[in-house]
Design a protein around this motif. Sequence first.
Motif: not given
Length: 136
Positions: A7-17
């Motif tokens: 969940d953390l990875a799925m929030a950070l990656i799109p959020g960063t992009i």
Amino acid sequence: MSSFYYDLAMALIPGTIAGYYSGLLMAKVNKFNSLKFEALRVVRSINYLGDSKNTSVTRSEKTQDLHLIASELLMFKHQKSGMKVMAISNDVLDTLAACEFAPYDVALFEKQIAKWQLTLRGIKPSARLLLPWGQI
């Protein structure tokens, strides 16, 4: 626990992009608007005196900058806006030369300044602004 990291990875990656894209978009919009407002400032800085028969331009050093602004807009792929600013630049220089060498009605000069400002306020960025690549 692995669900937390997923969940953390799925929030950070799109959020960063998304954050990068929105920052890039805002930088491009800001650059376009700064060029647009600089062109308006140049037109507004034309100082003139006159009566019904003659117009005397007292100060217009910045009018040469309109060509530079137009070329920057063209460099950033704002073709329509760049061509409009280039046309205004040519019209400004022709009008200033006409005021210098022949009688020129001040009411006509004021109408032209108002028309130039209206045209500059109406320029829009190209749709390429939304693309995430290219110059800022």
